[in-house]
Design a protein around this motif. Sequence first.
Motif, mmCIF file in Angstrom:
data_model
loop_
_atom_site.group_PDB
_atom_site.id
_atom_site.type_symbol
_atom_site.label_atom_id
_atom_site.label_comp_id
_atom_site.label_asym_id
_atom_site.label_seq_id
_atom_site.Cartn_x
_atom_site.Cartn_y
_atom_site.Cartn_z
ATOM 1 N N LEU A 92 0.814 -1.217 0.000
ATOM 2 C CA LEU A 92 0.000 0.000 0.000
ATOM 3 C C LEU A 92 0.843 1.260 0.000
ATOM 4 C CD1 LEU A 92 -2.885 -0.995 2.414
ATOM 5 C CD2 LEU A 92 -2.974 -0.736 -0.064
ATOM 6 N N PHE A 93 2.055 1.193 0.512
ATOM 7 C CA PHE A 93 2.935 2.362 0.475
ATOM 8 C C PHE A 93 3.282 2.725 -0.961
ATOM 9 C CE2 PHE A 93 7.067 4.475 0.596
ATOM 10 C CZ PHE A 93 6.782 5.512 1.463
ATOM 11 N N HIS A 98 -1.803 9.455 -1.217
ATOM 12 C CA HIS A 98 -1.519 9.550 0.218
ATOM 13 C C HIS A 98 -0.741 8.310 0.662
ATOM 14 C CE1 HIS A 98 -4.319 12.880 0.442
ATOM 15 N NE2 HIS A 98 -5.242 12.133 -0.130
ATOM 16 N N PRO A 99 0.548 8.243 0.335
ATOM 17 C CA PRO A 99 1.285 7.011 0.641
ATOM 18 C C PRO A 99 1.490 6.766 2.134
ATOM 19 C CG PRO A 99 2.773 8.680 -0.192
ATOM 20 C CD PRO A 99 1.381 9.230 -0.320
ATOM 21 N N HIS A 100 1.544 7.812 2.928
ATOM 22 C CA HIS A 100 1.808 7.614 4.353
ATOM 23 C C HIS A 100 0.547 7.240 5.127
ATOM 24 C CE1 HIS A 100 5.883 8.868 3.846
ATOM 25 N NE2 HIS A 100 5.495 9.997 3.268
ATOM 26 N N VAL A 101 -0.612 7.454 4.546
ATOM 27 C CA VAL A 101 -1.856 7.110 5.223
ATOM 28 C C VAL A 101 -2.299 5.698 4.838
ATOM 29 C CG1 VAL A 101 -4.278 7.762 5.494
ATOM 30 C CG2 VAL A 101 -2.543 9.536 5.326
#
Length: 138
Positions: free
Chosen positions: A98-99, A105-108
């Motif tokens: 998912l990152f 929004h990669p951090h979420v």
Amino acid sequence: MYMFRPEIMVFVWLIFSAVGLFSFLSVKTYVDGRRKERESYYKSEIMRRIAETQGAGAPAAIELLREEESIQTRKRLEGLKLGGLVTAAVGIGLMIFLFFADDSHPHVAFLCGLIPLLVGAALLAYVYTMAGRATKYA
């Protein structure tokens, strides 16, 4: 040939598949129940015969029961360890996927992987901390 249209045959196939699946599951459940019943009956008969013999029969039967119980406990704990490791690995893999998959929004998004990771960590924490104490008192 009105009966053999593809859109009807899909539903016929789904119906037969569902009936076959649940029939198989019911027969398997019945057979497993009978097998466990037979195993427990034979085990109790062997224990009764060992305990009835003169001499060291009763202590041997008790020792056999304790050994079987410790083997079952060891198998259960090893299963929990494996489950915890697999669940934690799934969480880590999901976080990595998912990152890199979500560009907006990669951090979420990768935080969703924390759910299986923490479940796996909880299983492992239980096995290594509380399960040892619980088996000693049981």
